[in-house]
Write an enzyme that holds these catalytic residues in place. Sequence first.
Site, PDB file in Angstrom:
ATOM      1  N   ARG A   1       0.882  -1.184   0.000  1.00  0.00           N
ATOM      2  CA  ARG A   1       0.000   0.000   0.000  1.00  0.00           C
ATOM      3  C   ARG A   1       0.908   1.219   0.000  1.00  0.00           C
ATOM      4  O   ARG A   1       1.673   1.437   0.931  1.00  0.00           O
ATOM      5  CB  ARG A   1      -0.902   0.007   1.230  1.00  0.00           C
ATOM      6  CG  ARG A   1      -1.527   1.373   1.489  1.00  0.00           C
ATOM      7  CD  ARG A   1      -2.614   1.349   2.517  1.00  0.00           C
ATOM      8  NE  ARG A   1      -3.789   0.651   2.032  1.00  0.00           N
ATOM      9  CZ  ARG A   1      -4.997   0.741   2.595  1.00  0.00           C
ATOM     10  NH1 ARG A   1      -5.191   1.509   3.653  1.00  0.00           N
ATOM     11  NH2 ARG A   1      -6.023   0.084   2.101  1.00  0.00           N
TER      12      ARG A   1
ATOM     13  N   CYS B   1     -16.331   1.396   1.162  1.00  0.00           N
ATOM     14  CA  CYS B   1     -15.066   0.683   1.392  1.00  0.00           C
ATOM     15  C   CYS B   1     -14.602   0.832   2.832  1.00  0.00           C
ATOM     16  O   CYS B   1     -13.875  -0.014   3.343  1.00  0.00           O
ATOM     17  CB  CYS B   1     -14.009   1.178   0.424  1.00  0.00           C
ATOM     18  SG  CYS B   1     -13.768   2.963   0.457  1.00  0.00           S
TER      19      CYS B   1
ATOM     20  N   GLN C   1     -10.185  -4.241  -2.742  1.00  0.00           N
ATOM     21  CA  GLN C   1     -11.453  -3.718  -2.244  1.00  0.00           C
ATOM     22  C   GLN C   1     -12.589  -4.094  -3.200  1.00  0.00           C
ATOM     23  O   GLN C   1     -13.645  -4.557  -2.782  1.00  0.00           O
ATOM     24  CB  GLN C   1     -11.364  -2.197  -2.101  1.00  0.00           C
ATOM     25  CG  GLN C   1     -12.643  -1.565  -1.598  1.00  0.00           C
ATOM     26  CD  GLN C   1     -12.976  -1.998  -0.190  1.00  0.00           C
ATOM     27  OE1 GLN C   1     -12.134  -1.893   0.698  1.00  0.00           O
ATOM     28  NE2 GLN C   1     -14.187  -2.482   0.049  1.00  0.00           N
TER      29      GLN C   1
ATOM     30  N   HIS D   1      -7.480   0.287  -6.146  1.00  0.00           N
ATOM     31  CA  HIS D   1      -7.611  -0.540  -4.940  1.00  0.00           C
ATOM     32  C   HIS D   1      -8.343  -1.841  -5.340  1.00  0.00           C
ATOM     33  O   HIS D   1      -9.505  -2.038  -4.997  1.00  0.00           O
ATOM     34  CB  HIS D   1      -8.406   0.246  -3.886  1.00  0.00           C
ATOM     35  CG  HIS D   1      -8.318  -0.302  -2.497  1.00  0.00           C
ATOM     36  ND1 HIS D   1      -7.566  -1.406  -2.161  1.00  0.00           N
ATOM     37  CD2 HIS D   1      -8.909   0.104  -1.332  1.00  0.00           C
ATOM     38  CE1 HIS D   1      -7.692  -1.640  -0.857  1.00  0.00           C
ATOM     39  NE2 HIS D   1      -8.498  -0.740  -0.333  1.00  0.00           N
TER      40      HIS D   1
ATOM     41  N   ARG E   1     -13.260  -8.789   2.510  1.00  0.00           N
ATOM     42  CA  ARG E   1     -11.847  -8.503   2.193  1.00  0.00           C
ATOM     43  C   ARG E   1     -10.988  -9.705   2.560  1.00  0.00           C
ATOM     44  O   ARG E   1     -10.118 -10.129   1.792  1.00  0.00           O
ATOM     45  CB  ARG E   1     -11.365  -7.264   2.972  1.00  0.00           C
ATOM     46  CG  ARG E   1     -12.012  -5.947   2.564  1.00  0.00           C
ATOM     47  CD  ARG E   1     -11.541  -5.499   1.191  1.00  0.00           C
ATOM     48  NE  ARG E   1     -10.099  -5.403   1.095  1.00  0.00           N
ATOM     49  CZ  ARG E   1      -9.372  -4.360   1.514  1.00  0.00           C
ATOM     50  NH1 ARG E   1      -9.962  -3.295   2.007  1.00  0.00           N
ATOM     51  NH2 ARG E   1      -8.055  -4.361   1.384  1.00  0.00           N
TER      52      ARG E   1
ATOM     53  N   ASP F   1     -17.225   6.670  -0.980  1.00  0.00           N
ATOM     54  CA  ASP F   1     -15.863   6.632  -0.431  1.00  0.00           C
ATOM     55  C   ASP F   1     -15.629   7.991   0.223  1.00  0.00           C
ATOM     56  O   ASP F   1     -16.373   8.947  -0.055  1.00  0.00           O
ATOM     57  CB  ASP F   1     -14.890   6.412  -1.616  1.00  0.00           C
ATOM     58  CG  ASP F   1     -13.424   6.329  -1.217  1.00  0.00           C
ATOM     59  OD1 ASP F   1     -13.127   6.167  -0.018  1.00  0.00           O
ATOM     60  OD2 ASP F   1     -12.570   6.425  -2.129  1.00  0.00           O
TER      61      ASP F   1
HETATM   62  N1   CP Z   1     -11.080  -0.209   2.854  1.00  0.00           N
HETATM   63  C1   CP Z   1      -9.803  -0.206   3.252  1.00  0.00           C
HETATM   64  O1   CP Z   1      -8.862  -0.442   2.488  1.00  0.00           O
HETATM   65  O2   CP Z   1      -9.644   0.060   4.587  1.00  0.00           O
HETATM   66  P1   CP Z   1      -8.280   0.369   5.341  1.00  0.00           P
HETATM   67  O3   CP Z   1      -7.776   1.690   4.822  1.00  0.00           O
HETATM   68  O4   CP Z   1      -8.636   0.402   6.795  1.00  0.00           O
HETATM   69  O5   CP Z   1      -7.292  -0.724   5.039  1.00  0.00           O
HETATM   70  N1  NVA Z   2     -10.025   6.558  -1.358  1.00  0.00           N
HETATM   71  C1  NVA Z   2      -9.648   6.182  -0.018  1.00  0.00           C
HETATM   72  C2  NVA Z   2      -9.856   4.720   0.198  1.00  0.00           C
HETATM   73  C3  NVA Z   2      -9.566   4.235   1.585  1.00  0.00           C
HETATM   74  C4  NVA Z   2      -9.711   2.749   1.714  1.00  0.00           C
HETATM   75  C5  NVA Z   2      -8.212   6.582   0.238  1.00  0.00           C
HETATM   76  O1  NVA Z   2      -7.376   6.371  -0.661  1.00  0.00           O
HETATM   77  O2  NVA Z   2      -7.905   7.112   1.306  1.00  0.00           O
END
Ligand code: CP
Ligand code: NVA
Length: 299
Positions: free
Chosen positions: A102, A256, A132, A129, A284, A216
């Site tokens: 990530r 998400c 997700q 992502h 997930r 989101d």
């Molecule tokens: N939805 C998601 O990726 O959550 P986190 O940012 O908590 O990992």
């Molecule tokens: N769009 C959001 C998703 C979090 C899971 C971000 O990137 O922060």
Amino acid sequence: MKKDLLTLRDITRDDLEHIFELASRLKRERGRVPHPVLTGRSIGLIFAKSSTRTRVSFEVGVSEMGGTPLYLDQSKMQVGRGETVHDTAKVLSRYLHGIVIRTFSHAGVEELAREASIPVINALTDDFHPCQLLADLLTIREYSGRVDGAITTAFYGDGRSNIANSCILAAKLTGMQLVIASPERPNLELAEGASNIRWESDPIKAAEGVDYFYTDVWVSMGFEEEKERRMKLFAPYQVNAALFRKAKPGAKFLHCLPAHRGEEVTAEVMDSPASIVFDEAENRLHVQKAVMSMLMGNR
Ligand code: CP
Ligand code: NVA
């Protein structure tokens, strides 16, 4: 399946069916039937951004399949002090059996995957992502019994976020009808002309005939400096009860997570029986176990 999962472009419809079947079986059998396909394997989890669901579900998933998860804070790695992605990829490939990452730059993850001889899974970049959306698609399939052109999903808010981009690729993969309700033009080029994907700037019109509302956060990680502009820009695209009155009866709510009640969704919707966000979050774990089993498991 390809070596890596960087976006949903890396999987075919057949791969998706396989992920659904395996994830559903792992979900049914969880805690009863072992699935030790990562025994003796170590999976590096590199995080440059915050996480609750992704980190925990990957760590638990690796452990449940008999492997060892290694949480690596990117800011504490030498790559944060100028070591190249190339050298990092070569070294990690000598120790690990897979990398989950990530971070900010999607191009950086592509480079890591190119240079690494082990599989790489994108656990969120600024642009995509995929894990997700796999969980979201499984959730839709569980509730509707299908994910195809008979299903209409409307994504509200930041139509250029990593989630919105991934929704476009998910709709392209499945044929599901997708409406992006957003003030600015989404990245429709990702749809490559697919006729089941459209942009609607009128939030009320976008709600017509919807089976699943999806939203989101308005301020994604890494975009905090734009907070003021974003709060104003996306305010008309809040998911609220008025939208549900335009949708199909029995429409459901996806997010998400993390959610900000009172911003992208009202507490009324988020905490209503229409909200299936915790089933979505649970999925997930199951889809990621399926993907790791397919990409990183002992065959
Ligand atoms: N939805 C998601 O990726 O959550 P986190 O940012 O908590 O990992
Ligand atoms: N769009 C959001 C998703 C979090 C899971 C971000 O990137 O922060």
